[in-house]
Design an enzyme around this catalytic site. Sequence first.
Site, PDB file in Angstrom:
ATOM      1  N   HIS A 139       0.679  -1.181  -0.175  1.00  0.00           N
ATOM      2  CA  HIS A 139       0.033   0.478   0.066  1.00  0.00           C
ATOM      3  C   HIS A 139       1.020   1.082  -0.099  1.00  0.00           C
ATOM      4  O   HIS A 139       0.065   2.325  -0.345  1.00  0.00           O
ATOM      5  CB  HIS A 139      -0.963  -0.453   1.253  1.00  0.00           C
ATOM      6  CG  HIS A 139      -0.202   0.442   2.740  1.00  0.00           C
ATOM      7  ND1 HIS A 139       0.075  -0.928   3.673  1.00  0.00           N
ATOM      8  CD2 HIS A 139      -0.123   1.398   3.072  1.00  0.00           C
ATOM      9  CE1 HIS A 139       0.453   0.102   4.684  1.00  0.00           C
ATOM     10  NE2 HIS A 139       0.467   1.140   3.996  1.00  0.00           N
ATOM     11  N   ASP A 169       0.368  -7.449   1.823  1.00  0.00           N
ATOM     12  CA  ASP A 169       0.562  -6.041   1.738  1.00  0.00           C
ATOM     13  C   ASP A 169       2.400  -6.464   1.573  1.00  0.00           C
ATOM     14  O   ASP A 169       2.815  -5.729   2.657  1.00  0.00           O
ATOM     15  CB  ASP A 169      -0.299  -5.528   3.099  1.00  0.00           C
ATOM     16  CG  ASP A 169       0.182  -4.173   2.595  1.00  0.00           C
ATOM     17  OD1 ASP A 169       0.337  -3.212   1.513  1.00  0.00           O
ATOM     18  OD2 ASP A 169      -0.281  -3.098   3.717  1.00  0.00           O
ATOM     19  N   GLY A 243       3.280   6.140   8.072  1.00  0.00           N
ATOM     20  CA  GLY A 243       4.510   7.053   7.996  1.00  0.00           C
ATOM     21  C   GLY A 243       5.731   5.780   8.132  1.00  0.00           C
ATOM     22  O   GLY A 243       6.961   5.739   7.695  1.00  0.00           O
ATOM     23  N   ASN A 244       4.701   4.789   9.347  1.00  0.00           N
ATOM     24  CA  ASN A 244       6.282   3.853   9.513  1.00  0.00           C
ATOM     25  C   ASN A 244       5.932   3.021   8.597  1.00  0.00           C
ATOM     26  O   ASN A 244       6.555   1.432   9.377  1.00  0.00           O
ATOM     27  CB  ASN A 244       5.419   3.819  11.518  1.00  0.00           C
ATOM     28  CG  ASN A 244       6.538   4.335  12.283  1.00  0.00           C
ATOM     29  OD1 ASN A 244       5.514   4.912  13.038  1.00  0.00           O
ATOM     30  ND2 ASN A 244       7.917   4.195  11.582  1.00  0.00           N
ATOM     31  N   SER A 245       4.296   2.685   7.469  1.00  0.00           N
ATOM     32  CA  SER A 245       3.968   1.186   7.115  1.00  0.00           C
ATOM     33  C   SER A 245       5.536   0.943   6.071  1.00  0.00           C
ATOM     34  O   SER A 245       5.963   2.344   6.254  1.00  0.00           O
ATOM     35  CB  SER A 245       3.440   2.073   6.438  1.00  0.00           C
ATOM     36  OG  SER A 245       1.665   2.684   6.742  1.00  0.00           O
ATOM     37  N   THR A 261       2.687  -2.417   9.057  1.00  0.00           N
ATOM     38  CA  THR A 261       1.875  -2.644   8.259  1.00  0.00           C
ATOM     39  C   THR A 261       0.443  -1.545   8.638  1.00  0.00           C
ATOM     40  O   THR A 261       0.906  -0.324   7.473  1.00  0.00           O
ATOM     41  CB  THR A 261       1.517  -3.519   7.643  1.00  0.00           C
ATOM     42  OG1 THR A 261       2.580  -4.496   7.484  1.00  0.00           O
ATOM     43  CG2 THR A 261       0.334  -3.429   6.847  1.00  0.00           C
ATOM     44  N   ILE A 263      -2.204  -0.009  11.868  1.00  0.00           N
ATOM     45  CA  ILE A 263      -2.413   0.277  13.401  1.00  0.00           C
ATOM     46  C   ILE A 263      -4.253   0.652  13.255  1.00  0.00           C
ATOM     47  O   ILE A 263      -5.211   0.560  12.199  1.00  0.00           O
ATOM     48  CB  ILE A 263      -2.052   2.503  14.171  1.00  0.00           C
ATOM     49  CG1 ILE A 263      -2.366   2.969  13.109  1.00  0.00           C
ATOM     50  CG2 ILE A 263      -0.223   2.581  13.769  1.00  0.00           C
ATOM     51  CD1 ILE A 263      -2.767   4.141  13.257  1.00  0.00           C
ATOM     52  N   LEU A 300      -4.894 -25.277  -3.561  1.00  0.00           N
ATOM     53  CA  LEU A 300      -5.271 -26.564  -3.058  1.00  0.00           C
ATOM     54  C   LEU A 300      -7.081 -26.998  -3.699  1.00  0.00           C
ATOM     55  O   LEU A 300      -7.192 -27.458  -4.342  1.00  0.00           O
ATOM     56  CB  LEU A 300      -5.620 -26.951  -1.922  1.00  0.00           C
ATOM     57  CG  LEU A 300      -6.651 -28.002  -1.030  1.00  0.00           C
ATOM     58  CD1 LEU A 300      -5.988 -29.031  -1.430  1.00  0.00           C
ATOM     59  CD2 LEU A 300      -6.709 -27.895   0.347  1.00  0.00           C
ATOM     60  N   GLY A 301      -8.122 -25.594  -4.357  1.00  0.00           N
ATOM     61  CA  GLY A 301      -9.008 -25.424  -4.348  1.00  0.00           C
ATOM     62  C   GLY A 301     -10.303 -25.798  -3.398  1.00  0.00           C
ATOM     63  O   GLY A 301     -10.948 -26.545  -4.211  1.00  0.00           O
TER      64      GLY A 301
END
Length: 499
Positions: A139, A169, A243-245, A261, A263, A300-301
Site C-alpha cells: 500500500h 501487503d 509513515g511508519n508503514s 503495516t 494500526i 488447493l482449490g
Amino acid sequence: MKKTHKNIFYSIGAFTIAMGILALSCNMNKTSGSMAFAQESQSQTQSAQPKPIPTDSLAVTQSLQNTFRSISSNVLPSVVEIDVTETRKVPVNNFFKGFPFFGMPENEEGTREYEETGLGSGVIVKRTGNTIYALTNFHVAGKASKIKVKLNDEREFEGKLVGGDERIDIALVSFESNDQSIVISKLGDSDVVQQGDIVLALGSPLGYFASVTQGIVSATGRSGRQIGSISDFIQTDAAINQGNSGGPLVNIYGEVIGINTWIASRSGGSQGLGFSIPINNIKTAIDQFISNGKIAYGWLGVSLVEVTDEYKTELGIDKNQSGALACQVFLGSPAIKSGIQPGDYIIELDGKEIKSVDQLVRQISGIRAGKTAKFKILRGKEKKEITVKIEERSEEITSDNLKLWPGFIASLLNDDSRKKLNIENKKIQGVVVSGVQEKTPAAALRLQNGDIITAVNDKPVKNIAEFYKELDTTNKKEFWFDVYNEGHTTTTNKFKISK
C-alpha cells in the site's frame, strides 16, 4: 478596642484548635504525632540534599540505554524513507455529450489524470552487485509511478518497483549504488517471538525522518482480516503512525522480525495498537519478487470457513476440535482430484495442527506448485489422510465461479433460522442455502438464499452431516435438490459434474 482584641483571641484559638485537628488527621495512621512531624522535617531536609542514584541500579539502566543506542545505530542505516508518486485516472463527465460542435466527440466520457504523493518507510534486505533491495508495504509502493528512496544519511536515489503482493501487503523496491558501505539489515526468526519481548519500531512517522520508538510485543498471531490480508500479525505497543508503514520492527539483537503495516486507531494516530507482518511470512517472497516480480502461491482449490460449536456438533465433530471446513470445492482442482469433498473438516497439514482458516490458507499458499502435501481430515466421525499435489494459484482460476461446487454455503436449520425464515412446521428438515454466488452450479439451478434443501438426488437430508454425505462427487455425476420455500417444495433440474 477590647472587642477587637477579643475577636483576635478567639480567631487565634480557633486556628490553634484547627491545626490540632489537622495534625490528628494527618497522623491517624502513624505511631505518634511527634514521629509524623519528625519525618516530614527530615523529608524536607533530604529534598534539599538529594541522595545519589544507587550505582547498581544506574548500571542496569545504563546497560539498557546502551542496548537501545546500539540497536538504533546499527539498524537505522538500513532503514529508508520511501517517497512515492502515484498517477491516478478519474472519469470526467462529458457535459456536452450530443453537442459535437463544442469540440468533444459524442459518447466520449474521458478521463483525467492526477498525481498523488505519499510517504512510507522501508528496510534494506539484500544486495546483488550494485542493485540494492528494500522491503516496504504494497500500500506504500505497490502502485507507484515514481519512487524515491532516501537513506539514513539523507542521500536520495531513484527507486524501482521490483514486485508486490496485495494479499500480504508487501512490496520490494530496488535502487542502484556502487557504495559498498550501504548497510544490509539482518533478518531474524519471527517464529520465536513471544508476548512481552522488547521491540523497536523504526521509520519516518508523519514525515519525521529516521525515528525510533520502543515497546513490547503485545500479542502474536493476530488476524489480518480487518485489512484483507492473509498474513497473521505481531501486535506491539511501540508507537506506529502514518509513515511508519514498511519500516522494520526489530528485536533486542537488532534483527528485523517484522514489517510495520497498520494500526488500529479511532483518531488516526498511535494508540498502542500497531501491527507488523512477521518476517518469516516474507522471506521467500524476496527472491520470488526478484525472479518473477510476484509471489507464486500454492492452490488447493477449496473454499474455507470457520464454524460454530453447534455446526461441529451437527457435523458429528467434537466441538473442541480445531480446524477449517471445506464448505465448497472447485471442480477440477487438486483437492477434488485427490478426494477432498465439500464438508470435509481439515484438521492437519503436513503434520501441523490447523487452528484457524487463516493459518491453513497461509500454509497452503507457502507450498510451491508441484509439491505434495498431506492433509488429515474428518468426514463426519471418520478420519482420513489425503495426499494432494498442489498447483499454482492464479486469479483466473480462483475467480471462475462456474467450477465452484456447490456454489453456496450450507447453514444450519435451527431455531434461529426457522424464526427468521418463518418456518413453524417442525417436519421441514434439511439445510439452509446461504451465500449463493453468481455463475455457480447453485445459481444455474436457481437456488436462492433462504431456500431449504430437504433432499439430494431424492434422498432426504435432515442435517448438515447428511447433506454433505450425499454431496460426495466420488461416485456421482449428476445432482439435483428438493427445495422448500414459502410453503412449497420443488425439484431443481439436474447438474452434471465434470471433474
